[in-house]
Design a protein around this motif. Sequence first.
Motif, PDB file in Angstrom:
ATOM      1  N   ILE A 271       0.838  -1.197   0.000  1.00  0.00           N
ATOM      2  CA  ILE A 271       0.000   0.000   0.000  1.00  0.00           C
ATOM      3  C   ILE A 271       0.880   1.257   0.000  1.00  0.00           C
ATOM      4  N   TYR A 272       1.732   1.359   1.011  1.00  0.00           N
ATOM      5  CA  TYR A 272       2.643   2.489   1.163  1.00  0.00           C
ATOM      6  C   TYR A 272       3.896   2.004   1.858  1.00  0.00           C
ATOM      7  N   PHE A 273       4.990   2.731   1.670  1.00  0.00           N
ATOM      8  CA  PHE A 273       6.163   2.477   2.479  1.00  0.00           C
ATOM      9  C   PHE A 273       6.854   3.784   2.830  1.00  0.00           C
ATOM     10  N   SER A 274       7.722   3.686   3.805  1.00  0.00           N
ATOM     11  CA  SER A 274       8.432   4.862   4.300  1.00  0.00           C
ATOM     12  C   SER A 274       9.894   4.494   4.485  1.00  0.00           C
ATOM     13  N   TYR A 275      10.796   5.342   4.006  1.00  0.00           N
ATOM     14  CA  TYR A 275      12.225   5.048   4.127  1.00  0.00           C
ATOM     15  C   TYR A 275      12.920   5.995   5.094  1.00  0.00           C
ATOM     16  N   ASP A 276      12.161   6.850   5.734  1.00  0.00           N
ATOM     17  CA  ASP A 276      12.725   7.733   6.756  1.00  0.00           C
ATOM     18  C   ASP A 276      11.569   8.467   7.415  1.00  0.00           C
ATOM     19  N   VAL A 277      11.858   9.100   8.529  1.00  0.00           N
ATOM     20  CA  VAL A 277      10.821   9.878   9.201  1.00  0.00           C
ATOM     21  C   VAL A 277      10.281  10.940   8.240  1.00  0.00           C
ATOM     22  N   LYS A 278       8.974  11.019   8.184  1.00  0.00           N
ATOM     23  CA  LYS A 278       8.244  11.963   7.341  1.00  0.00           C
ATOM     24  C   LYS A 278       8.449  11.746   5.845  1.00  0.00           C
ATOM     25  N   MET A 279       9.109  10.674   5.473  1.00  0.00           N
ATOM     26  CA  MET A 279       9.269  10.340   4.054  1.00  0.00           C
ATOM     27  C   MET A 279       8.387   9.142   3.748  1.00  0.00           C
ATOM     28  N   LYS A 280       7.644   9.227   2.673  1.00  0.00           N
ATOM     29  CA  LYS A 280       6.740   8.148   2.319  1.00  0.00           C
ATOM     30  C   LYS A 280       6.671   8.027   0.805  1.00  0.00           C
ATOM     31  N   GLU A 281       6.281   6.853   0.375  1.00  0.00           N
ATOM     32  CA  GLU A 281       6.151   6.629  -1.053  1.00  0.00           C
ATOM     33  C   GLU A 281       4.984   5.682  -1.306  1.00  0.00           C
ATOM     34  N   LYS A 282       4.255   5.916  -2.379  1.00  0.00           N
ATOM     35  CA  LYS A 282       3.135   5.053  -2.710  1.00  0.00           C
ATOM     36  C   LYS A 282       3.610   3.687  -3.160  1.00  0.00           C
ATOM     37  N   GLY A 283       2.842   2.691  -2.767  1.00  0.00           N
ATOM     38  CA  GLY A 283       3.092   1.344  -3.248  1.00  0.00           C
ATOM     39  C   GLY A 283       2.231   1.057  -4.464  1.00  0.00           C
ATOM     40  N   ASP A 284       1.750  -0.168  -4.539  1.00  0.00           N
ATOM     41  CA  ASP A 284       0.989  -0.577  -5.722  1.00  0.00           C
ATOM     42  C   ASP A 284      -0.498  -0.234  -5.650  1.00  0.00           C
ATOM     43  N   ILE A 285      -1.038  -0.105  -4.433  1.00  0.00           N
ATOM     44  CA  ILE A 285      -2.477   0.153  -4.284  1.00  0.00           C
ATOM     45  C   ILE A 285      -2.734   1.232  -3.228  1.00  0.00           C
ATOM     46  N   PRO A 286      -2.314   2.457  -3.434  1.00  0.00           N
ATOM     47  CA  PRO A 286      -2.441   3.494  -2.415  1.00  0.00           C
ATOM     48  C   PRO A 286      -3.808   4.175  -2.329  1.00  0.00           C
ATOM     49  N   GLU A 287      -4.650   3.937  -3.318  1.00  0.00           N
ATOM     50  CA  GLU A 287      -5.924   4.672  -3.376  1.00  0.00           C
ATOM     51  C   GLU A 287      -6.790   4.367  -2.152  1.00  0.00           C
ATOM     52  N   GLY A 288      -7.267   5.438  -1.523  1.00  0.00           N
ATOM     53  CA  GLY A 288      -8.132   5.287  -0.359  1.00  0.00           C
ATOM     54  C   GLY A 288      -7.373   5.226   0.958  1.00  0.00           C
ATOM     55  N   TYR A 289      -6.044   5.288   0.874  1.00  0.00           N
ATOM     56  CA  TYR A 289      -5.203   5.201   2.069  1.00  0.00           C
ATOM     57  C   TYR A 289      -4.250   6.394   2.140  1.00  0.00           C
TER      58      TYR A 289
END
Lengths: 111, 113
Positions: A46-64
């Motif tokens: 859905i989503y992932f994060s590689y650092d504090v306050k950093m985020k990136e969309k995964g394959d199914i981010p809609e609605g989240y």
Amino acid sequence: DVKVTQSSRYLVKRTGEKVFLECVQDMDHENMFWYRQDPGLGLRLIYFSYDVKMKEKGDIPEGYSVSREKKERFSLILESASTNQTSMYLCASRDVSYEQYFGPGTRLTVT
Amino acid sequence: EDQVTQSPEALRLQEGESSSLNCSYTVSGLRGLFWYRQDPGKGPEFLFTLYSAGEEKEKERLKATLTKKESFLHITAPKPEDSATYLCAVQARNSSNTGKLIFGQGTTLQVKP
């Protein structure tokens, strides 16, 4: 031992409610992930994060959406829960060897 | 497109009957291949990491091997407590920074006493 905990094992919410799923890891990992798992569809990112306050969309981010204010905590937010978001939600964190360690999961039912 | 395919989808064994699970992958440069065990209603539990062709890892009755195109999880003399779904995942070199994994659909193993 790596420990990843999730705030709830089972959750029942109504359509339209805002839902927060929380995940905490105790190993100072930089990368954290949210997946959902459905029969026949496997694990989907859905989503992932590689650092504090950093985020990136995964394959199914809609609605989240997600929030990572502190390194050890990664939250998944369902802005307006719908029945098609009924699923098993899994949080994971990654160590320097690229191995991901999963929490016990949250079984969310939206009625 | 990066892809992971596991076979068979389901496997039934008698206690003591050895067998193998297959994980075929297509990825643009393999960073690592991971095996997990998942019990019903629980999160996946990490088993092994394999990094290069020819590598093998063992844990109790499980042995994982890796070639350039596939990995096998060999189960020797399984017991009923080995019943679970086994997941395979790969990480491509170009996703090393993010740690994103590509998962297979899993093989559900049932071992009967």
